[in-house]
Design a protein around this motif. Structure first.
Motif, PDB file in Angstrom:
ATOM      1  N   VAL A  28       0.801  -1.191  -0.082  1.00 55.04           N
ATOM      2  CA  VAL A  28       0.011   0.028   0.018  1.00 55.04           C
ATOM      3  C   VAL A  28       0.844   1.054  -0.205  1.00 55.04           C
ATOM      4  O   VAL A  28       0.493   2.124  -0.727  1.00 55.04           O
ATOM      5  CB  VAL A  28      -0.949   0.185   1.226  1.00 55.04           C
ATOM      6  N   ILE A  29       1.878   1.320   0.782  1.00 50.63           N
ATOM      7  CA  ILE A  29       2.853   2.344   0.949  1.00 50.63           C
ATOM      8  C   ILE A  29       3.422   2.556  -0.313  1.00 50.63           C
ATOM      9  O   ILE A  29       3.627   3.761  -0.972  1.00 50.63           O
ATOM     10  CB  ILE A  29       3.744   2.295   2.085  1.00 50.63           C
ATOM     11  N   GLU A  36      -0.496   4.973  -9.005  1.00 47.33           N
ATOM     12  CA  GLU A  36      -1.715   5.853  -9.087  1.00 47.33           C
ATOM     13  C   GLU A  36      -2.465   5.666  -7.506  1.00 47.33           C
ATOM     14  O   GLU A  36      -2.417   4.443  -6.927  1.00 47.33           O
ATOM     15  CB  GLU A  36      -2.838   5.329  -9.875  1.00 47.33           C
ATOM     16  N   PRO A  37      -3.303   6.711  -7.177  1.00 48.15           N
ATOM     17  CA  PRO A  37      -3.805   6.737  -5.973  1.00 48.15           C
ATOM     18  C   PRO A  37      -4.954   5.509  -5.769  1.00 48.15           C
ATOM     19  O   PRO A  37      -5.185   5.051  -4.812  1.00 48.15           O
ATOM     20  CB  PRO A  37      -4.688   8.031  -5.822  1.00 48.15           C
ATOM     21  N   THR A  38      -5.660   5.037  -7.124  1.00 45.23           N
ATOM     22  CA  THR A  38      -6.477   4.178  -7.013  1.00 45.23           C
ATOM     23  C   THR A  38      -6.032   2.833  -6.831  1.00 45.23           C
ATOM     24  O   THR A  38      -6.631   2.010  -6.322  1.00 45.23           O
ATOM     25  CB  THR A  38      -7.253   4.092  -8.340  1.00 45.23           C
ATOM     26  N   ASP A  39      -4.687   2.769  -7.234  1.00 46.60           N
ATOM     27  CA  ASP A  39      -3.991   1.320  -6.891  1.00 46.60           C
ATOM     28  C   ASP A  39      -3.684   1.232  -5.494  1.00 46.60           C
ATOM     29  O   ASP A  39      -3.845   0.080  -4.835  1.00 46.60           O
ATOM     30  CB  ASP A  39      -2.778   1.446  -7.733  1.00 46.60           C
ATOM     31  N   ALA A  40      -3.243   2.463  -4.788  1.00 44.70           N
ATOM     32  CA  ALA A  40      -3.109   2.302  -3.380  1.00 44.70           C
ATOM     33  C   ALA A  40      -4.504   2.111  -2.493  1.00 44.70           C
ATOM     34  O   ALA A  40      -4.388   1.248  -1.798  1.00 44.70           O
ATOM     35  CB  ALA A  40      -2.362   3.667  -2.856  1.00 44.70           C
ATOM     36  N   GLY A  41      -5.349   2.601  -3.104  1.00 49.28           N
ATOM     37  CA  GLY A  41      -6.649   2.505  -2.629  1.00 49.28           C
ATOM     38  C   GLY A  41      -7.101   0.688  -2.711  1.00 49.28           C
ATOM     39  O   GLY A  41      -7.426   0.149  -1.694  1.00 49.28           O
ATOM     40  N   ILE A  42      -6.869   0.265  -3.935  1.00 47.86           N
ATOM     41  CA  ILE A  42      -7.075  -1.144  -4.123  1.00 47.86           C
ATOM     42  C   ILE A  42      -6.609  -2.239  -3.133  1.00 47.86           C
ATOM     43  O   ILE A  42      -6.953  -2.982  -2.526  1.00 47.86           O
ATOM     44  CB  ILE A  42      -6.985  -1.409  -5.633  1.00 47.86           C
ATOM     45  N   ALA A  44      -5.083  -1.129  -0.365  1.00 51.37           N
ATOM     46  CA  ALA A  44      -5.510  -0.748   1.159  1.00 51.37           C
ATOM     47  C   ALA A  44      -6.589  -1.681   1.496  1.00 51.37           C
ATOM     48  O   ALA A  44      -7.083  -2.033   2.662  1.00 51.37           O
ATOM     49  CB  ALA A  44      -5.787   0.886   1.152  1.00 51.37           C
ATOM     50  N   LEU A  45      -7.528  -1.984   0.883  1.00 55.63           N
ATOM     51  CA  LEU A  45      -8.849  -2.872   0.608  1.00 55.63           C
ATOM     52  C   LEU A  45      -8.356  -4.174   1.416  1.00 55.63           C
ATOM     53  O   LEU A  45      -9.161  -4.814   1.796  1.00 55.63           O
ATOM     54  CB  LEU A  45      -9.631  -2.892  -0.301  1.00 55.63           C
ATOM     55  N   THR A  46      -7.008  -4.537   0.883  1.00 54.52           N
ATOM     56  CA  THR A  46      -6.716  -5.746   1.474  1.00 54.52           C
ATOM     57  C   THR A  46      -6.520  -5.818   2.744  1.00 54.52           C
ATOM     58  O   THR A  46      -6.165  -6.898   3.537  1.00 54.52           O
ATOM     59  CB  THR A  46      -5.273  -6.378   0.816  1.00 54.52           C
ATOM     60  N   LEU A  47      -6.036  -4.720   3.365  1.00 55.24           N
ATOM     61  CA  LEU A  47      -5.742  -4.745   4.906  1.00 55.24           C
ATOM     62  C   LEU A  47      -6.600  -5.274   5.868  1.00 55.24           C
ATOM     63  O   LEU A  47      -6.013  -6.229   6.781  1.00 55.24           O
ATOM     64  CB  LEU A  47      -5.081  -3.400   5.183  1.00 55.24           C
ATOM     65  N   PRO A  48      -7.853  -4.995   5.804  1.00 53.01           N
ATOM     66  CA  PRO A  48      -8.641  -5.676   6.793  1.00 53.01           C
ATOM     67  C   PRO A  48      -8.935  -7.190   6.522  1.00 53.01           C
ATOM     68  O   PRO A  48      -8.866  -8.051   7.628  1.00 53.01           O
ATOM     69  CB  PRO A  48     -10.104  -4.976   6.466  1.00 53.01           C
ATOM     70  N   ALA A  49      -8.669  -7.625   5.481  1.00 55.37           N
ATOM     71  CA  ALA A  49      -8.725  -8.994   5.015  1.00 55.37           C
ATOM     72  C   ALA A  49      -7.642  -9.716   5.697  1.00 55.37           C
ATOM     73  O   ALA A  49      -7.557 -10.778   6.081  1.00 55.37           O
ATOM     74  CB  ALA A  49      -8.931  -9.178   3.688  1.00 55.37           C
ATOM     75  N   LEU A  50      -6.355  -8.968   5.560  1.00 55.67           N
ATOM     76  CA  LEU A  50      -5.230  -9.595   5.953  1.00 55.67           C
ATOM     77  C   LEU A  50      -5.099  -9.608   7.397  1.00 55.67           C
ATOM     78  O   LEU A  50      -4.342 -10.688   7.645  1.00 55.67           O
ATOM     79  CB  LEU A  50      -4.068  -8.999   5.271  1.00 55.67           C
ATOM     80  N   VAL A  51      -5.628  -8.820   8.126  1.00 57.22           N
ATOM     81  CA  VAL A  51      -5.676  -9.099   9.502  1.00 57.22           C
ATOM     82  C   VAL A  51      -6.741 -10.085  10.105  1.00 57.22           C
ATOM     83  O   VAL A  51      -6.681 -10.528  11.224  1.00 57.22           O
ATOM     84  CB  VAL A  51      -5.522  -7.816  10.268  1.00 57.22           C
ATOM     85  N   ALA A  52      -7.822 -10.162   9.305  1.00 57.20           N
ATOM     86  CA  ALA A  52      -8.944 -10.846   9.990  1.00 57.20           C
ATOM     87  C   ALA A  52      -8.468 -12.301  10.327  1.00 57.20           C
ATOM     88  O   ALA A  52      -8.986 -12.780  11.470  1.00 57.20           O
ATOM     89  CB  ALA A  52      -9.938 -11.122   8.848  1.00 57.20           C
ATOM     90  N   PRO A  53      -7.550 -12.960   9.887  1.00 63.94           N
ATOM     91  CA  PRO A  53      -7.365 -14.352  10.225  1.00 63.94           C
ATOM     92  C   PRO A  53      -6.764 -14.536  11.722  1.00 63.94           C
ATOM     93  O   PRO A  53      -6.786 -15.274  12.311  1.00 63.94           O
ATOM     94  CB  PRO A  53      -6.485 -15.099   9.267  1.00 63.94           C
ATOM     95  N   ALA A  73      -5.118 -11.259  -5.650  1.00 71.66           N
ATOM     96  CA  ALA A  73      -6.225 -10.628  -5.965  1.00 71.66           C
ATOM     97  C   ALA A  73      -6.034  -9.465  -6.139  1.00 71.66           C
ATOM     98  O   ALA A  73      -6.532  -8.792  -7.552  1.00 71.66           O
ATOM     99  CB  ALA A  73      -7.504 -11.179  -5.087  1.00 71.66           C
ATOM    100  N   ALA A  74      -5.518  -8.879  -5.212  1.00 74.89           N
ATOM    101  CA  ALA A  74      -5.425  -7.158  -5.204  1.00 74.89           C
ATOM    102  C   ALA A  74      -4.261  -6.743  -6.361  1.00 74.89           C
ATOM    103  O   ALA A  74      -4.516  -6.035  -7.122  1.00 74.89           O
ATOM    104  CB  ALA A  74      -4.989  -6.618  -3.884  1.00 74.89           C
ATOM    105  N   TRP A  75      -3.115  -7.443  -6.196  1.00 77.99           N
ATOM    106  CA  TRP A  75      -1.975  -7.145  -7.420  1.00 77.99           C
ATOM    107  C   TRP A  75      -2.559  -7.638  -8.691  1.00 77.99           C
ATOM    108  O   TRP A  75      -2.196  -6.847  -9.587  1.00 77.99           O
ATOM    109  CB  TRP A  75      -0.958  -7.823  -6.765  1.00 77.99           C
ATOM    110  N   SER A  76      -3.323  -8.594  -9.011  1.00 76.31           N
ATOM    111  CA  SER A  76      -4.027  -8.830 -10.155  1.00 76.31           C
ATOM    112  C   SER A  76      -4.665  -7.417 -10.778  1.00 76.31           C
ATOM    113  O   SER A  76      -4.611  -7.390 -11.973  1.00 76.31           O
ATOM    114  CB  SER A  76      -4.883 -10.131  -9.977  1.00 76.31           C
ATOM    115  N   ASN A  77      -5.541  -6.763  -9.865  1.00 76.74           N
ATOM    116  CA  ASN A  77      -6.166  -5.802 -10.260  1.00 76.74           C
ATOM    117  C   ASN A  77      -5.229  -4.801 -10.781  1.00 76.74           C
ATOM    118  O   ASN A  77      -5.029  -3.888 -11.793  1.00 76.74           O
ATOM    119  CB  ASN A  77      -6.888  -5.180  -9.306  1.00 76.74           C
ATOM    120  N   VAL A  78      -4.049  -4.279  -9.975  1.00 76.32           N
ATOM    121  CA  VAL A  78      -3.191  -3.334 -10.048  1.00 76.32           C
ATOM    122  C   VAL A  78      -2.495  -3.508 -11.340  1.00 76.32           C
ATOM    123  O   VAL A  78      -2.179  -2.566 -11.897  1.00 76.32           O
ATOM    124  CB  VAL A  78      -2.266  -3.259  -8.886  1.00 76.32           C
TER     125      VAL A  78
END
Length: 190
Positions: A28-29, A36-42, A44-53, A73-78
């Motif tokens: 994310v950083i 692009e800011p949208t890439d960082a946003g995409i 960033a959406l992984t962070l809650p999922a990564l800490v969930a387990p 999944a996130a990097w596939s989008n980026v």
């Protein structure tokens, strides 16, 4: 949940799972600095999922592949794999839903809605029946988020009726496969 999150890692597998969370944060950083800011946003959406387990007390043997799938999944989008690789969207919907549904089950178990996978009342048939239902529900939410992104964020987000239905259908198949594979597997730590 707080105790699970704050518990120090035990063993190499738990350190690896935590390292994947750090990699997600660094991604994310890095994206905020160089992409692009949208890439960082995409990402960033992984962070809650990564800490969930970690919060839910998932075993490292599930936490590691889950985190890898979320990052993939996130990097596939980026890096635009969903548009440039035929069928990648379908593959990722199967794999992602197969990973997300067990996390949803652990959350429901934490709330005492369903039995924990380590409970003596847990039955192997429960994931086979319940995971596809959770997969369809999560798939519907996923598709609503895509639609909201298309309407309110960017028309670059691909939203189309056949894509939405096929994504939900293959997601449910991924959830069913996870239910079959994980029917006898304890997902949570003792």
């Amino acid at each position: 949940m707080k105790a699970n999150f704050l518990r120090p890692p035990r063993g190499g597998a738990e350190y690896l799972a935590d390292a994947l969370r750090i990699i997600g944060l660094l991604g994310v950083i890095g994206a905020a600095i160089w992409l692009e800011p949208t890439d960082a946003g995409i990402l960033a959406l992984t962070l809650p999922a990564l800490v969930a387990p970690r919060f839910l007390g998932a075993r490292a043997g599930f936490d590691i592949p889950f985190s890898i799938i979320v990052l993939l999944a996130a990097w596939s989008n980026v890096i635009d794999l969903y548009r440039t690789v035929d069928g990648w969207d379908i593959v990722m919907h199967v794999v992602c839903m197969g990973a997300l549904v067990p996390i949803a089950y652990l959350l429901l178990a934490h709330w005492s809605i369903v039995p924990s996978t380590s409970s003596p009342t847990f039955r192997k048939r429960v994931p086979i029946v319940l995971y596809p239902m959770l997969g369809l529900a999560l798939g519907a939410v996923w598709e609503m988020i895509e639609w909201a992104g298309f309407v309110f964020v960017s028309d670059d987000i691909f939203v189309e009726y056949h894509d939405t239905i096929s994504d939900m259908a293959v997601g449910a198949l991924g959830a069913l496969a996870a239910g079959i594979v994980l029917a006898g597997v304890r997902l949570d730590r003792e």
